[in-house]
Write a protein that holds these residues in place. Structure first.
Motif, short mmCIF file in Angstrom:
data_model
loop_
_atom_site.label_atom_id
_atom_site.label_comp_id
_atom_site.label_asym_id
_atom_site.label_seq_id
_atom_site.Cartn_x
_atom_site.Cartn_y
_atom_site.Cartn_z
N GLN A 1 12.56 -64.08 49.30
CA GLN A 1 11.95 -63.53 50.51
C GLN A 1 10.76 -62.66 50.15
O GLN A 1 10.76 -62.01 49.11
N SER A 2 9.79 -62.66 51.03
CA SER A 2 8.63 -61.79 50.89
C SER A 2 8.77 -60.68 51.93
O SER A 2 9.00 -60.95 53.11
N VAL A 3 8.64 -59.44 51.48
CA VAL A 3 8.75 -58.29 52.37
C VAL A 3 7.40 -57.59 52.40
O VAL A 3 6.83 -57.27 51.36
N SER A 4 6.87 -57.39 53.61
CA SER A 4 5.57 -56.73 53.73
C SER A 4 5.60 -55.72 54.87
O SER A 4 6.37 -55.85 55.82
N ILE A 5 4.76 -54.72 54.74
CA ILE A 5 4.64 -53.68 55.76
C ILE A 5 3.90 -54.27 56.97
O ILE A 5 2.92 -54.98 56.81
N ARG A 6 4.34 -53.95 58.15
CA ARG A 6 3.68 -54.39 59.38
C ARG A 6 2.57 -53.40 59.72
O ARG A 6 2.64 -52.66 60.69
N ARG A 7 1.55 -53.39 58.89
CA ARG A 7 0.50 -52.38 58.93
C ARG A 7 -0.22 -52.30 60.28
O ARG A 7 -0.37 -51.22 60.84
N ARG B 1 0.62 -48.25 66.82
CA ARG B 1 1.65 -47.46 67.51
C ARG B 1 1.74 -46.03 67.01
O ARG B 1 1.98 -45.10 67.77
N PHE B 2 1.56 -45.85 65.69
CA PHE B 2 1.65 -44.52 65.07
C PHE B 2 0.42 -44.29 64.19
O PHE B 2 0.51 -44.38 62.96
N PRO B 3 -0.73 -44.01 64.78
CA PRO B 3 -1.96 -43.85 64.00
C PRO B 3 -1.80 -42.76 62.93
O PRO B 3 -1.34 -41.66 63.21
N GLY B 4 -2.16 -43.12 61.70
CA GLY B 4 -2.14 -42.16 60.61
C GLY B 4 -0.81 -42.03 59.89
O GLY B 4 -0.74 -41.41 58.83
#
Length: 87
Positions: free
Chosen positions: A60-66, A72-75
Motif C-alpha cells: 500500500q501507498s500512504v500519502s498525506i491529503r495535503r 480545511r485547516f490552513p497552515g
C-alpha cells in the motif's frame, strides 16, 4: 477527528515523517512497534482524513491529503513540519 488523530505522539511523528519524506516507511521507522499497532495508527490517520491509502501491487501507498487539509485547516501541516519534537 483530525486533531484527535494528531494528539498521539506516534501518529504525529508518522504524519511529520510523511510530510518531510515522500518515501517514508513506517516499518523501517518503527521496527520495535508491532505491525498491528502500526496498522492501528494508520487506520486512525486514514479514518480522520489525514492520509490516503492506495493499493500498489501487493503493498500500500500512504500519502498525506495535503490539498484537502490545507483548504480545511490552513497552515496546520506547515506548523506540524516546523515543530521539532521527534519521538
Amino acid at each position: 477527528m483530525v486533531f484527535h488523530a494528531l494528539s498521539d505522539p506516534t501518529r504525529l511523528d508518522m504524519v511529520r515523517g510523511m510530510l518531510l519524506d515522500p518515501l517514508f516507511n513506517c516499518s523501517a521507522r518503527y521496527p520495535n512497534i508491532p505491525k498491528s499497532t502500526r496498522s492501528h495508527h494508520l487506520r486512525i490517520l486514514r479514518e480522520s482524513g489525514l492520509v490516503l491509502v492506495e493499493p500498489v501491487g501487493t503493498s500500500q501507498s500512504v500519502s498525506i491529503r495535503r490539498e484537502e487539509l490545507d483548504s480545511r485547516f490552513p497552515g496546520l501541516l506547515d506548523t506540524i513540519t516546523n515543530t521539532i519534537n521527534p519521538i
